[in-house]
Design a protein around this motif. Sequence first.
Motif, PDB file in Angstrom:
ATOM      1  N   CYS A 229     -13.656  11.796 -19.627  1.00 50.96           N
ATOM      2  CA  CYS A 229     -12.564  11.228 -20.425  1.00 50.96           C
ATOM      3  C   CYS A 229     -11.670  12.334 -20.974  1.00 50.96           C
ATOM      4  N   SER A 230     -10.527  11.915 -21.504  1.00 52.97           N
ATOM      5  CA  SER A 230      -9.633  12.877 -22.155  1.00 52.97           C
ATOM      6  C   SER A 230     -10.127  13.118 -23.589  1.00 52.97           C
ATOM      7  N   LYS A 231      -9.544  14.125 -24.207  1.00 51.82           N
ATOM      8  CA  LYS A 231     -10.002  14.527 -25.544  1.00 51.82           C
ATOM      9  C   LYS A 231      -9.838  13.423 -26.593  1.00 51.82           C
ATOM     10  N   PRO A 232      -8.651  12.787 -26.677  1.00 48.56           N
ATOM     11  CA  PRO A 232      -8.524  11.767 -27.726  1.00 48.56           C
ATOM     12  C   PRO A 232      -9.553  10.656 -27.590  1.00 48.56           C
ATOM     13  N   VAL A 233      -9.925  10.358 -26.363  1.00 51.07           N
ATOM     14  CA  VAL A 233     -10.904   9.293 -26.136  1.00 51.07           C
ATOM     15  C   VAL A 233     -12.252   9.654 -26.777  1.00 51.07           C
ATOM     16  N   SER A 234     -12.666  10.911 -26.623  1.00 57.22           N
ATOM     17  CA  SER A 234     -13.938  11.289 -27.251  1.00 57.22           C
ATOM     18  C   SER A 234     -13.744  11.493 -28.755  1.00 57.22           C
ATOM     19  N   ASP A 235     -12.543  11.987 -29.163  1.00 51.33           N
ATOM     20  CA  ASP A 235     -12.283  12.139 -30.606  1.00 51.33           C
ATOM     21  C   ASP A 235     -12.341  10.783 -31.308  1.00 51.33           C
ATOM     22  N   VAL A 245     -13.215  16.323 -20.946  1.00 51.11           N
ATOM     23  CA  VAL A 245     -12.871  17.428 -20.046  1.00 51.11           C
ATOM     24  C   VAL A 245     -11.499  17.984 -20.418  1.00 51.11           C
ATOM     25  N   GLY A 246     -11.289  19.234 -20.056  1.00 49.09           N
ATOM     26  CA  GLY A 246     -10.011  19.869 -20.356  1.00 49.09           C
ATOM     27  C   GLY A 246     -10.223  21.263 -20.911  1.00 49.09           C
ATOM     28  N   GLN A 247      -9.152  21.807 -21.434  1.00 46.28           N
ATOM     29  CA  GLN A 247      -9.178  23.174 -21.943  1.00 46.28           C
ATOM     30  C   GLN A 247     -10.245  23.365 -23.013  1.00 46.28           C
ATOM     31  N   ALA A 265      -1.553  15.865 -19.948  1.00 44.25           N
ATOM     32  CA  ALA A 265      -1.114  16.947 -20.846  1.00 44.25           C
ATOM     33  C   ALA A 265      -1.661  18.271 -20.306  1.00 44.25           C
ATOM     34  N   ILE A 266      -0.945  19.338 -20.643  1.00 44.71           N
ATOM     35  CA  ILE A 266      -1.289  20.656 -20.101  1.00 44.71           C
ATOM     36  C   ILE A 266      -2.744  21.039 -20.422  1.00 44.71           C
ATOM     37  N   GLN A 267      -3.202  20.643 -21.632  1.00 43.86           N
ATOM     38  CA  GLN A 267      -4.583  20.999 -22.019  1.00 43.86           C
ATOM     39  C   GLN A 267      -5.602  20.218 -21.193  1.00 43.86           C
ATOM     40  N   HIS A 268      -5.243  19.032 -20.749  1.00 44.69           N
ATOM     41  CA  HIS A 268      -6.159  18.269 -19.888  1.00 44.69           C
ATOM     42  C   HIS A 268      -6.173  18.896 -18.487  1.00 44.69           C
ATOM     43  N   LEU A 269      -4.967  19.165 -17.975  1.00 47.30           N
ATOM     44  CA  LEU A 269      -4.874  19.724 -16.615  1.00 47.30           C
ATOM     45  C   LEU A 269      -5.581  21.067 -16.519  1.00 47.30           C
TER      46      LEU A 269
END
Length: 320
Positions: A229-235, A245-247, A265-269
């Motif tokens: 998942c992306s960061k906001p999803v886990s946040d 996953v991500g930076q 978003a760049i941090q995800h990529l």
Amino acid sequence: MSVLVYTESEKGKFKKVALEAASYAKAIASKLGTTVTAITINAENTSVLSNYGVDKVLEVSQSTLENFNAKIYADIIKQAAGKEGSQVVVVSSSADSKYLAPLLAVGLNAGYASNVVAEPSNLSPFTVKRSAFTNKAFEMAAIHTAVKIVGLSKNSFGLKEQPATMSSETFSPTLISSGITVDSIDKVTGKVTIADAEIVVSGGRGLKGPENWGIVEDLANVLGAATACSKPVSDLGWRPHSEHVGQTGKPVASNLYIAIGISGAIQHLAGINASKVKVVINTDPEAPFFKAADYGVVGDAFEVVPKLTEKLKEFKAQNA
Ligand SMILES: Cc1cc2nc3c(=O)[nH]c(=O)nc-3n(C[C@H](O)[C@H](O)[C@H](O)COP(=O)(O)OP(=O)(O)OC[C@H]3O[C@@H](n4cnc5c(N)ncnc54)[C@H](O)[C@@H]3O)c2cc1C
């Protein structure tokens, strides 16, 4: 003088990165005109290594080494390198190897290049291409020390079958004390982990809420994939932090990465751009992720994903 490769295993089975590291070690050995020696720790069925160009295997078998310990494992590899007179040691870029390689570098007074993505372009000085800035750039790094340690980036070289006649030897290194003992490890079972996954199905805020994750899990199940998942999803607590996953999360270097409702978003990529094929499903044709995608579907995840899962199920049933 052989090239030494540390071939990692888990519960006795070689990890894919181990076979990739062996393939890579063979390529270096061919350039240097020498052989490949693999060091294994509690691995079973070591004969498989001969398919990837390994000429000799040093087998360490010791029940006290069941749980990974960077200091002890690094020291064992150091002893193996000394025994073989190895000037080049290849490890993977797994979490374990990234942890032990700096200790090994200190022990061998060696230069260590991590995240290497290609065969050395030059042998003198020993020059390798490595990814930098979370895969957004490459650098050429020359290692000038007598002994060189190369950390191979996952999925960068691939598995190259090159059958060799392999000898095997029991290796009984002196075991140092590390000051720490790991008594047990409780791992999540029954799920494909992001680190080991060939395919990752990942969901973002476009999925609206945790109650909708069934479509992500169904697709992952039919593909034998890990979920992420992306960061906001886990946040937001929709998914566990282990899936972020991500930076600032886990890096993903899978063969296929399917991003559902993630803007890109760049941090995800930064965390996923080492993946080979990226598929994006997003309602917004302007979503930045499409620029990084190999395949894109402009559409509503709640329509597209169940249809994709159904089609894949049909395909599997027809080809079973
Ligand atoms: C220092 C820092 C570090 C960060 N580290 C990370 C990191 O490691 N990993 C990470 O992921 N982010 C990270 N971020 C956050 C990052 O900048 C983004 O905010 C985040 O990746 C956005 O997550 P998202 O794509 O899930 O959500 P959003 O940006 O809200 O995107 C949701 C997407 O879903 C689409 N969508 C909506 N409805 C649907 C639908 N029905 N079907 C299909 N698509 C739909 C939308 O068009 C949109 O593109 C970091 C930020 C900072 C500042």
